[in-house]
Design a protein around this motif. Structure first.
Motif, short mmCIF file in Angstrom:
data_model
loop_
_atom_site.label_atom_id
_atom_site.label_comp_id
_atom_site.label_asym_id
_atom_site.label_seq_id
_atom_site.Cartn_x
_atom_site.Cartn_y
_atom_site.Cartn_z
N VAL A 78 0.83 -1.20 0.00
CA VAL A 78 0.00 0.00 0.00
C VAL A 78 0.87 1.25 0.00
N ASP A 79 1.92 1.26 0.84
CA ASP A 79 2.83 2.42 0.87
C ASP A 79 3.53 2.59 -0.47
N CYS A 80 3.89 1.46 -1.10
CA CYS A 80 4.54 1.52 -2.40
C CYS A 80 3.60 2.12 -3.45
N SER A 105 5.91 -12.85 1.61
CA SER A 105 6.32 -12.75 0.22
C SER A 105 7.12 -11.47 0.02
N TYR A 106 8.33 -11.60 -0.51
CA TYR A 106 9.23 -10.46 -0.66
C TYR A 106 9.41 -10.10 -2.14
N TRP A 107 9.31 -8.79 -2.43
CA TRP A 107 9.44 -8.29 -3.79
C TRP A 107 10.38 -7.11 -3.80
N ALA A 108 10.91 -6.79 -4.99
CA ALA A 108 11.74 -5.60 -5.17
C ALA A 108 11.19 -4.79 -6.34
N ILE A 109 11.41 -3.48 -6.29
CA ILE A 109 10.93 -2.60 -7.35
C ILE A 109 11.94 -1.48 -7.58
N ASP A 110 12.11 -1.09 -8.84
CA ASP A 110 12.97 0.03 -9.20
C ASP A 110 12.11 1.29 -9.27
N VAL A 111 12.38 2.25 -8.38
CA VAL A 111 11.60 3.49 -8.33
C VAL A 111 12.44 4.67 -8.83
N SER A 112 13.42 4.39 -9.70
CA SER A 112 14.31 5.44 -10.19
C SER A 112 13.55 6.54 -10.93
N ALA A 113 12.42 6.19 -11.54
CA ALA A 113 11.65 7.19 -12.29
C ALA A 113 10.86 8.12 -11.38
N ALA A 114 10.75 7.78 -10.10
CA ALA A 114 10.02 8.64 -9.16
C ALA A 114 10.88 9.84 -8.78
N GLY A 115 10.28 10.81 -8.13
CA GLY A 115 10.93 12.10 -7.92
C GLY A 115 11.90 12.21 -6.77
N ASP A 116 11.41 12.45 -5.57
CA ASP A 116 12.25 12.82 -4.44
C ASP A 116 13.23 11.74 -4.06
N ASP A 117 14.43 12.14 -3.64
CA ASP A 117 15.47 11.16 -3.31
C ASP A 117 15.18 10.43 -2.01
N MET A 118 14.44 11.04 -1.12
CA MET A 118 14.05 10.36 0.11
C MET A 118 12.72 9.66 -0.12
N PHE A 119 12.49 8.60 0.58
CA PHE A 119 11.26 7.85 0.37
C PHE A 119 10.16 8.46 1.22
N GLY A 120 9.19 9.08 0.55
CA GLY A 120 8.12 9.75 1.27
C GLY A 120 8.70 10.89 2.09
N ASN A 121 8.20 11.07 3.30
CA ASN A 121 8.68 12.13 4.18
C ASN A 121 9.50 11.58 5.34
N GLU A 122 9.83 10.29 5.25
CA GLU A 122 10.57 9.66 6.34
C GLU A 122 12.06 9.98 6.20
#
Length: 394
Positions: A78-80, A105-122
């Motif tokens: 959901v956060d992803c 169940s563990y997954w990985a994703i490439d979020v390079s196309a997303a904007g901010d360098d930090m994940f969310g506001n954390e």
């Protein structure tokens, strides 16, 4: 002193060895599809985001004065979805690659196309180079070693997807299938399937048994004073033993006879063009001893006595380098990144720079060299001049 642990860094990934039913990629993919369509919390599913090859990580300190310990930054599906939607990216099942299961169940994703360098506001999370995490890992901390192995596997898969976007036969797009573990051409007339492939690299400690010395080399890209083993890629139609002999001859002019297997190590921190390397380690007994360095391959190569190499192992403060890197990761996760030259941490006890040091225990070269220094090396089973096949010492 050499650090000892049962598996090399990046090896021993428990998600690749689990044999329970939830580890089936097809059922895991179907569950993922259903969850993406819904908007419900899935406690049995975690996602590890990557940006430009860097996994999301966090850091924590267990007690005052203790060295920080890094952790992988797993997030919920959901956060992803929320993060990608804010960046204008639609999450689909072809965006993620399946890593395995241990009940979760563990997954990985490439979020390079997303904007901010930090994940969310954390501010307690950030994307960290895998090499930095490698140095920051406490080799005696089993959970961190496990996290490093999982992150290495995930990076290798994501990098493979990144460089395998188009079919080598017809030029059409390749789409992920089987939960990201293979790809297939979209061209109905082609439909070529490809799988992740490993680039094998031989790495060898060349030994002059009669004079009790070992051949170490330097490349121009090495940090100052670092020496390591010779290494090279396998050529088509070549055995591992043949590659050891050819690479040694081409780079140093040394002729090798007996070749003895030591161990192997996954190496997902090489160039992105070769994301799935496997380092295959050998001891190799020299038949000739005059060095002729190929300057296009190496900066230098020299014979070093056992005593000199033993001093390099003693003086190199690997634990200090590990602590420094761990603090750097902690600072990055707090948004206070500072540059650090790790080579400056390898000092002699007097405080002066050591004449030489070798790679840390995160590298198979360290274990090849320390095994020889501590005489944990099998005798060549035949005269080196006979040049027979490999013999395992494990």
């Amino acid at each position: 002193m050499s650090a000892h642990f049962q598996v090399h860094s990046f090896a021993g990934n428990p998600l690749r060895t689990h044999n329970s039913k939830p580890d089936d990629p097809s059922s895991a993919l179907q569950t993922l599809k259903n969850l993406i369509l819904e908007d419900t919390h899935a406690p049995n599913l975690k996602v590890l985001p990557f940006r430009k090859g860097r996994p999301l990580a966090s850091s924590s300190v267990s007690a005052a004065g203790s060295t920080p310990v890094w952790h992988l930054g797993w997030i919920s599906l959901v956060d992803c979805k929320d993060f990608l939607m804010k960046s204008g990216i639609i999450l689909g099942e072809d965006s993620l690659v399946y890593l395995g299961s241990d009940g979760i169940s563990y997954w990985a994703i490439d979020v390079s196309a997303a904007g901010d360098d930090m994940f969310g506001n954390e501010r307690s999370f950030c994307f960290v180079e895998l090499r930095t995490l490698m140095v920051a890992t406490d080799w005696a901390h089993s959970q961190t070693m496990t996290d490093l192995a999982i992150a290495g596997h995930a990076r290798a898969l994501l990098e493979w997807h990144s460089i395998s976007r188009f079919c080598g036969c017809c030029g059409e797009r390749m789409l992920p299938i089987d939960a990201g573990r293979r790809k297939q051409c979209v061209n109905e007339m082609c439909k070529k399937k490809i799988y992740p492939r490993v680039d094998p690299v031989v790495i060898m400690l060349v030994i002059d048994k009669a004079n009790d010395r070992a051949l170490l080399s330097r490349q121009s890209r090495f940090v100052p004073r670092m020496w390591s083993c010779l290494a090279g890629f396998i050529e088509p139609g070549e055995s591992l033993e043949e590659a050891v002999r050819r690479e040694t001859w081409e780079e140093t002019g040394i002729e090798v006879g007996e070749v003895i297997y030591h161990s192997s190590q996954p190496w997902p921190v090489g160039p992105s063009s070769m994301p799935c390397q496997l380092m295959v380690g050998f001891f190799a007994y020299a038949k000739s001893f005059e060095i002729h360095v190929d300057k296009e391959e190496l900066e230098d190569a020299q014979w070093h006595s056992r005593e000199d190499v033993k001093k390099a192992l003693t003086f190199a403060e690997y634990e200090k380098a590990q602590r420094t890197a761990a603090v750097k990761v902690d600072q990055m996760c707090k948004g206070v990144e500072k540059g650090q030259n790790f080579s400056s941490d390898f000092n002699v006890e007097s405080g002066e720079l050591a004449p030489m040091f070798i790679p840390g225990p995160f590298a198979i070269a360290h274990h090849l060299i320390s095994s020889w220094v501590n005489q944990a090396v099998p005798d060549d089973t035949e005269s080196p001049s006979q040049g027979s096949s490999s013999t395992s010492n494990l």
